[in-house]
Enzyme design. Structure first.
Site, short mmCIF file in Angstrom:
data_model
loop_
_atom_site.label_atom_id
_atom_site.label_comp_id
_atom_site.label_asym_id
_atom_site.label_seq_id
_atom_site.Cartn_x
_atom_site.Cartn_y
_atom_site.Cartn_z
N SER A 105 43.36 60.67 -49.60
CA SER A 105 42.79 61.96 -49.94
C SER A 105 42.62 62.91 -48.76
O SER A 105 42.45 64.11 -48.96
CB SER A 105 41.41 61.74 -50.57
OG SER A 105 40.53 61.16 -49.62
N LYS B 19 37.53 67.22 -42.41
CA LYS B 19 37.72 67.07 -43.85
C LYS B 19 36.54 67.70 -44.58
O LYS B 19 35.38 67.56 -44.13
CB LYS B 19 37.84 65.58 -44.21
CG LYS B 19 38.29 65.31 -45.63
CD LYS B 19 38.40 63.79 -45.88
CE LYS B 19 38.90 63.47 -47.27
NZ LYS B 19 38.95 62.02 -47.53
N SER C 8 42.41 56.46 -47.46
CA SER C 8 42.49 57.92 -47.41
C SER C 8 42.69 58.53 -46.03
O SER C 8 42.94 59.73 -45.92
CB SER C 8 41.23 58.54 -48.03
OG SER C 8 41.31 58.48 -49.43
#
Ligand SMILES: [Zn+2]
Lengths: 483, 493
Positions: free
Chosen positions: A153, A78, A177
């Site tokens: 996210s 990420k 997330s």
């Protein structure tokens, strides 16, 4: 079956037995990225040359007999986690050209095992969102339905694993997330206990809530990776020195005598009917495996979302102050210092980020602090206590990961409150600090995956892996997006 | 109208540690900007603070020295504001649970003891420095100082004038140096002081309904001058029947005045909230006790010891200990002096020995101090070693050199670092204590001065004239005590 459908365990076995070379494996994944990422947009940056060089080194190790279980395994990270020399934008324009000057502790720990990083994945700006629609660089698509969101996210990481663009991926989970996009994309997603994994090198969003988590195709793969990144770190004072067990050895095939709690507050109205059906069927699988199902109560869980949306923005409002255009990142000129700040942050930060900074500044300002932040901290203790009490009665708890199926782009992005409600089943864990895992538990009629969230007491991730693995084996769900 | 100034001081002390407060960058000054920095103290994304244990220990040392209540637990908080010298956009400080709680510092002002209350002493991190290049339309930032541990010591509004403020500051500085926790050099910014000043009518007991915070005072002199200025300024406003506005003012050294920086309305909301990246600190009693046991000798204890051990007058002892380096030097001279005596098998009775130590103290506080002041150097930087200093005292004590001649010798020692016995030779200043030589001179003077002899016999006070003559005979190098004795003896016979 395509090579990119392979699990970590299987890939590791094939590499070790020289049934395949790391270069072949990594090249296959890079090819897959080329094929599908135009439509999925899981990646913000791909490091093809570096990955291939790294794969060659891995092959050298395999020949030398100095390889590890992660050697040569292609993975994705990420974009809010720092990898030295790679861009780290966190999905924000303000960091569009920021190159990480150091490795996050999780990256350092992974590098010890010589896996191969393919690239950095898309996300909601600074991890604020539940759909990746808040990325400054365009949304990621759900591999199961390109018109729908992958969740967020960490939507990029979830989609990358689901679409066969990486064997595993790292994400971060502040309010759901990792778990929610895992559920939406039909992969396994783990949020560890707060303090289990070092946050050093993870761009802070809500410092008292953030944890780095793992995406993988199977629970066992997740346990393998997690064993490598878990543990205390002298650079993160909130990481605790609890021993890290051998998670893989603690996996189970049955759940005889295991007490499973169903928190009644999580099974009320407002859930997608089909989702409810899938979850109820999943619980029957637990029963078949010998588990004892009990209803439990987390009486304060109805406050979790409110507590979360006070504490998190207060922390956000301070954590994002460093993006000021002075030392790195976007910097726009101005006649005065104030103008530099104003111009840089107005241009560099997205609307959801600004909204949370404002909410946080408000909730922590003189005259409001006691009513909001202080109150939230007090209620947070009660929520935490709920979990501690419930775990005196049961070994694990199960809930849906999300009450809804992945929605279509734009459906909720106009109404922030609607979006915030998406976190309803996941935030409680972050507020309480307990670990949770989302395991694929079925598909809806339209083919969209559903995730089951398993919750364990603080520092008992082995229970998540043991029960999740048994459930996964018994369910034997074989799903794959058509791309 | 008579007013009483109500003053509280906020003193920031930079703690001397190997690394910074929350990262492993060196805690050191550098002429080259941005060398002692790392990803943590420049607030790169993803970095986290880690508490410097040594800084916490040193803070507790200060707390113990100021009789503060040491907290059972303490926590850090974020103080939020934007400025380029503050990379994170917040300063890690302590808001409601500081390491050190209430304490006291007792100072002596004009021979009166005054107990100044300490409100708290908390730990935080320093900011960087802005540089404004001449004639340029930009500013530069130097982060070398960013994240250096800073102890903020807040006093109660117990200070009643500029002199008290000055003594309080000097005493704090002194304590920091005794503890070895900071160089506490005000000119170098190791010690910084803000003052809260207000005034009330003489005889009132309530705190005034306003206060003025004064910043930017970079020396003891500036602190005293700024307070004096404010006392006058505020008295004038009060005389008009008005209340001075609550505000922050800055001291401008060149103008000798304070100027308004911001009003109460413009005061910042720092939005303090608990630092989520750091654990709450719990202090074990055993650790605090260990620090207490290892605490170095503090000025008051040293003063008492000097009085007891060396029989020094209270005033001398106080003056010596108020400058740690000077009292260290004095002790070194005393110990070297005793070594000289032992080495040369010289024995003094207790009374004489004490007299010689007093002599040493006079020399340290007198000529040595004034020469140090002239050169603006520290005792440790002078060329006179304690060993040579002690030898000179020994030479005086044993009558080898007169006090007067010793002054010239010492001046030369200070200049060149030579040892006193060699200088005595080369400067021809060795005192004549040879009784034969002195007796010859005495006899000669008696023969040549019948009038003086007559006067001296009539009035013993007139002996001085004859002593002077003998001294002249001996070119000023005669031992006055022996001259006196021999003259008296001869006159009687
Ligand atoms: Zn540093």
């Amino acid at each position: 079956m395509e090579l990119t459908d392979i699990t970590l365990k299987e890939a590791s076995r094939k590499l070790a037995s020289k049934g395949i070379s790391a270069r072949e494996l990594v090249a296959a994944f890079l090819n897959r990225v080329k094929q599908v990422d135009k439509s999925v947009h899981a990646f913000l940056s791909v490091y093809e040359n570096e990955a291939l060089a790294c794969a060659d080194e891995a092959d050298g190790r395999i020949l030398d007999g100095t390889s590890f279980s992660l050697t040569g395994i292609p993975y994705a990270v990420k974009d809010c986690i720092l990898v030295k020399g790679a861009k780290a934008t966190a999905g924000s324009k303000i960091l569009e050209n920021y190159i990480a000057p150091y490795d996050a502790t999780v990256i350092k720990k992974l590098k010890d095992q010589t896996p191969v990083m393919i690239g950095k994945t898309n996300m909601d700006e600074f991890a604020m969102g539940s759909s990746t629609e808040n990325s400054a660089f365009g949304p990621t698509k759900n591999p199961y339905d390109l018109d729908r969101v992958p969740g967020g996210s960490s939507g990029g990481s979830a989609a990358a694993v689901a679409a066969g663009e990486a064997i595993f991926a790292l994400g971060s989970d502040t309010g759901g997330s990792v778990r929610q996009p895992a559920a939406f994309c039909g992969v396994v997603g783990l949020k560890p206990t707060y303090g289990r994994v070092s946050r050093h090198g993870l761009m802070a969003m809500g410092s008292s809530l953030d944890q780095i988590g793992v995406f993988s195709k199977t629970v066992e793969d997740c346990a393998i990776v997690f064993g490598q990144i878990a543990g205390t770190d002298e650079r993160d004072s909130t990481s605790l020195p609890q021993p890290v067990p051998d998670y893989v050895n603690l996996l189970k095939e049955d759940l005889k005598g295991i007490k499973v709690g169903m928190p009644k507050e999580y099974f009320g109205d407002g859930m997608d009917k089909e989702v409810r059906k899938v979850i109820e069927d999943s619980i029957k699988v637990f029963e078949r495996l010998g588990a004892i199902i009990e209803e439990v109560s987390l009486p304060h869980s109805k406050y979790a979302l409110s507590v979360y949306y006070v504490i998190m923005p207060v922390e956000v409002s301070a954590n994002l102050s460093r993006y000021d255009g002075i030392r790195y990142g976007l910097s726009l000129p101005g006649q005065t210092l104030e103008e530099v700040y104003y111009n840089t942050r107005s241009e560099g930060l997205g609307s959801e980020t600004k909204r949370r900074i404002m909410i946080g500044a408000y909730a922590s300002s003189a005259g409001y602090y006691d009513a909001y932040y202080k109150k939230a901290i007090q209620v947070r203790r009660l929520i935490r206590q709920d979990f501690v009490e419930a775990f005196k009665k049961v070994d694990i708890m199960v809930t849906p990961t999300s009450p809804n199926r992945p929605w279509k782009f734009g459906e909720k992005s106009k109404d922030p409150l609607l979006m915030y409600l998406e976190d309803i089943f996941t935030v409680g864990l972050n507020v309480a600090g307990v670990p949770g895992i989302s395991v694929p538990s079925g598909v809806l009629e339209d083919g969209l995956p559903v995730g089951l969230q398993i919750i364990a007491p603080h520092f008992a991730e082995e229970r998540l892996f043991a029960s999740g693995h048994a459930f996964e084996k018994a369910l034997d769900l074989k799903i794959k997006p058509k791309l | 109208m008579k007013y009483e100034p109500i003053i509280g001081l906020e003193v920031h002390v930079q703690l001397k540690t190997k690394s910074k407060m929350f990262c492993s960058s060196k805690n050191a000054e550098s002429d080259i900007p941005n060398v002692n920095i790392c990803e943590v103290c420049t607030a790169q994304p993803g970095t986290l603070p880690v508490i410097n244990r040594e800084a916490v220990r040193k803070s507790i040392m200060v707390g113990l020295a100021l009789d503060c209540q040491i907290a059972e637990f303490a926590k850090f908080d974020r103080k939020n504001y934007f400025y380029p010298d503050l990379p994170k956009g917040y300063q890690i400080s302590q808001f409601d649970y500081p390491i050190n709680g209430k304490g006291t510092l007792t100072i002596t002002v004009n021979n009166n003891e005054r107990a100044i209350g300490i409100t708290r002493a908390h730990l935080e991190e320093d900011a960087g420095k802005l540089v404004h290049p001449e004639g340029k339309n930009y500013s530069l930032v130097d982060y070398n100082r960013t994240g250096v541990p800073l102890l903020e010591i807040v006093s109660e509004p117990d200070i009643r004038g500029s002199e008290e403020a000055r003594v309080y500051l000097q005493e704090l500085q002194n304590i920091m140096r005794y503890l070895g926790v900071s160089d506490a050099d005000m000119e170098k910014g190791h010690l910084r002081c803000d003052a809260n000043i207000s005034m009330r009518k003489q005889g009132e007991t309530k705190l005034p309904p306003y206060k003025v915070e004064v910043k930017n005072m970079n020396s003891f002199k500036a602190v005293a001058a700024a307070i004096e200025f404010e006392i006058k300024r505020q008295a004038e406003i009060l005389d008009e029947g008005k209340t001075p506005p609550q505000e922050t003012r800055g001291w401008v050294d060149d103008n000798g005045a304070t100027v308004s920086m911001r009003s109460k309305e413009e005061s910042m909301d720092y939005r303090y909230f608990p630092e989520p990246d750091l654990p709450v600190l719990h202090f074990e009693k055993t650790w605090i006790d260990e620090i207490r046991r290892e605490l170095p000798e503090l000025p008051n204890a040293r003063k008492e010891r000097f009085i007891k051990e060396y029989n020094l007058p209270e005033k001398d002892a106080r003056t010596l200990v108020s400058y740690k380096a000077l009292s260290d030097y004095f002790e070194a001279v005393v110990s070297e002096f005793d070594e000289w005596l032992a080495a040369e098998h010289i024995k003094f009775d207790a009374e004489d020995h004490a007299k010689h130590l007093k002599l040493a103290s006079n020399w340290v506080l007198g000529q040595f101090s004034s020469l140090l002041n002239q050169k603006s150097i520290n005792p440790g930087d002078s060329k006179v070693t304690p060993e040579n200093f002690a030898e000179l005292i020994k030479l005086i004590a044993t009558g080898k050199v007169s006090q007067l001649a010793a002054k010239d010798v010492f001046a030369k020692m200070f200049e060149t670092g030579e040892d006193p016995s060699n200088l005595l030779e080369s400067m021809g200043l060795a005192q004549v204590s040879d009784e034969g030589l002195i007796l010859d001179a005495v006899k000669k003077v008696i023969l040549e001065n019948p009038k003086g002899v007559e006067d001296a016999k009539a009035n013993p006070k007139a002996l001085g004239f004859l002593v002077g003559q003998v001294m002249k005979e001996l070119k000023g190098k005669g031992n006055p005590q022996i001259i006196n004795e021999l003259l008296k003896k001869e006159l009687l016979s």
